[in-house]
Every structure is written in C-alpha cells, then in structure tokens.
Design a protein around this motif. Structure first.
Motif, PDB file in Angstrom:
ATOM      1  N   ALA A   1       0.826  -1.211   0.000  1.00 33.77           N
ATOM      2  CA  ALA A   1       0.000   0.000   0.000  1.00 33.77           C
ATOM      3  C   ALA A   1       0.859   1.259   0.000  1.00 33.77           C
ATOM      4  N   ARG A   2       1.944   1.255   0.758  1.00 31.17           N
ATOM      5  CA  ARG A   2       2.835   2.432   0.819  1.00 31.17           C
ATOM      6  C   ARG A   2       3.490   2.707  -0.530  1.00 31.17           C
ATOM      7  N   PHE A   3       3.929   1.647  -1.227  1.00 30.06           N
ATOM      8  CA  PHE A   3       4.520   1.849  -2.554  1.00 30.06           C
ATOM      9  C   PHE A   3       3.521   2.534  -3.477  1.00 30.06           C
ATOM     10  N   VAL A   4       2.285   2.084  -3.447  1.00 28.66           N
ATOM     11  CA  VAL A   4       1.258   2.678  -4.303  1.00 28.66           C
ATOM     12  C   VAL A   4       0.986   4.116  -3.873  1.00 28.66           C
ATOM     13  N   GLU A   5       0.844   4.352  -2.575  1.00 31.97           N
ATOM     14  CA  GLU A   5       0.598   5.703  -2.061  1.00 31.97           C
ATOM     15  C   GLU A   5       1.703   6.670  -2.457  1.00 31.97           C
ATOM     16  N   GLU A   6       2.941   6.189  -2.473  1.00 32.24           N
ATOM     17  CA  GLU A   6       4.087   7.026  -2.827  1.00 32.24           C
ATOM     18  C   GLU A   6       4.204   7.239  -4.334  1.00 32.24           C
ATOM     19  N   GLY A   7       3.358   6.564  -5.115  1.00 39.59           N
ATOM     20  CA  GLY A   7       3.382   6.735  -6.570  1.00 39.59           C
ATOM     21  C   GLY A   7       4.536   6.028  -7.261  1.00 39.59           C
ATOM     22  N   LYS A   8       5.121   5.059  -6.583  1.00 37.72           N
ATOM     23  CA  LYS A   8       6.232   4.316  -7.187  1.00 37.72           C
ATOM     24  C   LYS A   8       5.674   3.170  -8.027  1.00 37.72           C
ATOM     25  N   PRO A   9       6.343   2.838  -9.137  1.00 33.31           N
ATOM     26  CA  PRO A   9       5.849   1.735  -9.959  1.00 33.31           C
ATOM     27  C   PRO A   9       5.757   0.427  -9.166  1.00 33.31           C
ATOM     28  N   VAL A  10       4.612  -0.235  -9.314  1.00 29.81           N
ATOM     29  CA  VAL A  10       4.387  -1.542  -8.696  1.00 29.81           C
ATOM     30  C   VAL A  10       3.955  -2.485  -9.809  1.00 29.81           C
ATOM     31  N   ALA A  11       4.732  -3.553 -10.008  1.00 25.34           N
ATOM     32  CA  ALA A  11       4.466  -4.513 -11.076  1.00 25.34           C
ATOM     33  C   ALA A  11       4.071  -5.854 -10.465  1.00 25.34           C
ATOM     34  N   ALA A  12       2.864  -6.328 -10.799  1.00 23.45           N
ATOM     35  CA  ALA A  12       2.328  -7.572 -10.239  1.00 23.45           C
ATOM     36  C   ALA A  12       1.895  -8.502 -11.371  1.00 23.45           C
ATOM     37  N   ILE A  13       2.309  -9.757 -11.276  1.00 26.76           N
ATOM     38  CA  ILE A  13       1.982 -10.713 -12.327  1.00 26.76           C
ATOM     39  C   ILE A  13       1.298 -11.950 -11.746  1.00 26.76           C
ATOM     40  N   CYS A  14       0.436 -12.550 -12.546  1.00 28.42           N
ATOM     41  CA  CYS A  14      -0.203 -13.826 -12.233  1.00 28.42           C
ATOM     42  C   CYS A  14      -1.172 -13.679 -11.048  1.00 28.42           C
ATOM     43  N   HIS A  15      -0.900 -14.348  -9.937  1.00 31.19           N
ATOM     44  CA  HIS A  15      -1.753 -14.269  -8.744  1.00 31.19           C
ATOM     45  C   HIS A  15      -1.356 -13.119  -7.802  1.00 31.19           C
ATOM     46  N   ALA A  16      -0.263 -12.430  -8.095  1.00 29.14           N
ATOM     47  CA  ALA A  16       0.223 -11.358  -7.218  1.00 29.14           C
ATOM     48  C   ALA A  16      -0.768 -10.209  -7.021  1.00 29.14           C
ATOM     49  N   PRO A  17      -1.661  -9.911  -7.977  1.00 30.07           N
ATOM     50  CA  PRO A  17      -2.629  -8.853  -7.702  1.00 30.07           C
ATOM     51  C   PRO A  17      -3.522  -9.106  -6.479  1.00 30.07           C
TER      52      PRO A  17
ATOM     53  N   LEU B   1       0.325   1.040 -11.563  1.00 31.19           N
ATOM     54  CA  LEU B   1       0.255  -0.416 -11.455  1.00 31.19           C
ATOM     55  C   LEU B   1       0.483  -1.059 -12.822  1.00 31.19           C
ATOM     56  N   ILE B   2       1.463  -1.945 -12.862  1.00 30.51           N
ATOM     57  CA  ILE B   2       1.765  -2.713 -14.067  1.00 30.51           C
ATOM     58  C   ILE B   2       1.359  -4.147 -13.762  1.00 30.51           C
ATOM     59  N   THR B   3       0.446  -4.704 -14.565  1.00 30.89           N
ATOM     60  CA  THR B   3      -0.021  -6.059 -14.291  1.00 30.89           C
ATOM     61  C   THR B   3      -0.001  -6.907 -15.559  1.00 30.89           C
ATOM     62  N   SER B   4       0.253  -8.199 -15.354  1.00 29.50           N
ATOM     63  CA  SER B   4       0.210  -9.183 -16.435  1.00 29.50           C
ATOM     64  C   SER B   4      -0.386 -10.472 -15.902  1.00 29.50           C
ATOM     65  N   ARG B   5      -0.748 -11.372 -16.825  1.00 26.63           N
ATOM     66  CA  ARG B   5      -1.515 -12.565 -16.475  1.00 26.63           C
ATOM     67  C   ARG B   5      -0.701 -13.786 -16.057  1.00 26.63           C
TER      68      ARG B   5
ATOM     69  N   ALA C   1       6.494  -8.580 -22.206  1.00 27.26           N
ATOM     70  CA  ALA C   1       5.826  -7.281 -22.105  1.00 27.26           C
ATOM     71  C   ALA C   1       5.912  -6.723 -20.686  1.00 27.26           C
ATOM     72  N   PHE C   2       5.732  -7.585 -19.695  1.00 26.35           N
ATOM     73  CA  PHE C   2       5.765  -7.193 -18.287  1.00 26.35           C
ATOM     74  C   PHE C   2       7.116  -6.573 -17.925  1.00 26.35           C
ATOM     75  N   CYS C   3       8.197  -7.270 -18.248  1.00 24.61           N
ATOM     76  CA  CYS C   3       9.540  -6.780 -17.898  1.00 24.61           C
ATOM     77  C   CYS C   3       9.898  -5.525 -18.674  1.00 24.61           C
ATOM     78  N   SER C   4       9.530  -5.491 -19.940  1.00 22.48           N
ATOM     79  CA  SER C   4       9.822  -4.314 -20.759  1.00 22.48           C
ATOM     80  C   SER C   4       9.140  -3.071 -20.191  1.00 22.48           C
ATOM     81  N   ARG C   5       7.854  -3.180 -19.832  1.00 23.39           N
ATOM     82  CA  ARG C   5       7.131  -2.036 -19.294  1.00 23.39           C
ATOM     83  C   ARG C   5       7.673  -1.628 -17.929  1.00 23.39           C
ATOM     84  N   LEU C   6       8.058  -2.612 -17.117  1.00 25.47           N
ATOM     85  CA  LEU C   6       8.634  -2.321 -15.798  1.00 25.47           C
ATOM     86  C   LEU C   6       9.904  -1.494 -15.945  1.00 25.47           C
ATOM     87  N   VAL C   7      10.790  -1.905 -16.830  1.00 24.24           N
ATOM     88  CA  VAL C   7      12.044  -1.168 -17.036  1.00 24.24           C
ATOM     89  C   VAL C   7      11.734   0.233 -17.575  1.00 24.24           C
ATOM     90  N   GLU C   8      10.803   0.345 -18.531  1.00 24.99           N
ATOM     91  CA  GLU C   8      10.412   1.656 -19.065  1.00 24.99           C
ATOM     92  C   GLU C   8       9.880   2.577 -17.965  1.00 24.99           C
TER      93      GLU C   8
END
Length: 181
Positions: free
Chosen positions: A99-115, A157-161, A168-175
């Motif tokens: 929650a703090r990462f999201v509140e601070e506006g920092k990129p958060v990347a979650a894949i699969c069941h992580a959401p 929030l960056i999410t993938s399935r 795509a997930f890693c590329s967007r995270l690095v970007e």
C-alpha cells in the motif's frame, strides 16, 4: 548491457511458493538494465521457488518486510505463484508495504496471482488491471476493472496474467522505472 536504471533500487516481494520464473526473469531484466535488486520477504533466510507445483531453487532473502523501507526503493515487483501471494496477503506488514509503494506513486508490477496483494492493500479501486483469470472476481469486487490482456499499466500499477506475458511485463517495468526521476 544497458545502464538506463543505474542508481535505481528495486524490491521484489516474495515468499515460499513463488513462481520461480516470475521472480528470476524480472530480476535478470532489472539487473541487466543497471538496477540493484533486493529480495524482500515475510521471513528471513531463504525462500523456495516453484515451477508451477514442483519445488525448484532457493533464493536468499536480503531483508524482511519489517526491515524494508519504501523510501529506499524506486519500485516494487510482485511475482505470482498461488502460495506466495496467498501467504503474503495474510501478513499485515507485507500488505502495508504494498500500500505504501502505491501511495508514494512508485511503480508496482504484479503478475499472475500477485494482484491478490493489490486487492488486499485496497489499491485497485477505479483501476483497470489484469491477472491470472481466477482473480477476476476478486479484482472486480474490490472496485477494479479486470481485463484479459497481456499487460495493463494504469495509475502506477503494471499487471500481467502469466509467465507467457513476461516479455511485455519486464519491458514495461524497465520503461516505467527509467521514466521516474
């Protein structure tokens, strides 16, 4: 090797049962781009990765959730697997860290069941995201809008399935991390 993320530090939050490729692939991509990566967990020592239901390798934990401070990181990666995010969403400190990462506006990347962690942290309301299909109802019930897409990037929030979406997930995270000042 690119240095577009030189000077950036990224946390990967995981515990036993993590889908190994969803931990190792983002870590490799981030390190190749010049980032420092630390493995944060709800326990110290090491965690066990899995290839679906088969135990795979162990990974040394750099810090526990209680030792980690959001201000020390530029972004957060949440790998999936079923057991990993299911265990972490029961840990109040892990949920608070997300929650703090999201509140601070920092990129958060979650894949699969992580959401599941994003749902538990109550940060999906009004956002469009994707995940493994079995989380669709959880995301929608938490006020998010679930879509069946390789990648979603909305509101930090960056999410993938699934592992097939890792390119795509890693590329967007690095970007996203490179765009952060």
């Amino acid at each position: 090797m690119s240095n577009q993320l030189e000077g950036k530090t990224v946390a990967i939050l995981a515990t036993d049962g993590v889908e190994q490729i969803e931990l190792t692939r983002p870590r490799e991509e981030l390190e190749s781009a010049g980032a420092k990566v630390e493995l944060i967990s709800i326990k110290s020592g090491s965690i066990d990765g899995y290839n679906h239901l088969d135990r795979a390798d162990s990974f040394d934990v750099d810090k526990t959730v209680r030792q980690a401070a959001v201000e020390d990181y530029d972004g957060l990666v949440l790998p999936g697997g079923v057991a990993n995010p299911d265990a972490m969403r029961l840990d109040r400190d892990a949920v608070a860290l997300v929650a703090r990462f999201v509140e601070e506006g920092k990129p958060v990347a979650a894949i699969c069941h992580a959401p599941w962690l994003l749902v538990e942290a109550d940060v999906v309301r009004g956002k469009t995201l994707t995940s493994f299909p079995s989380l669709q109802t959880d995301i929608n019930n938490a006020g998010g809008h679930w879509v069946d897409r390789e990648l979603c990037h909305e509101g930090g929030l960056i999410t993938s399935r699934k592992p097939d979406d890792l390119d795509a997930f890693c590329s967007r995270l690095v970007e996203a991390l490179a765009a952060e000042s």
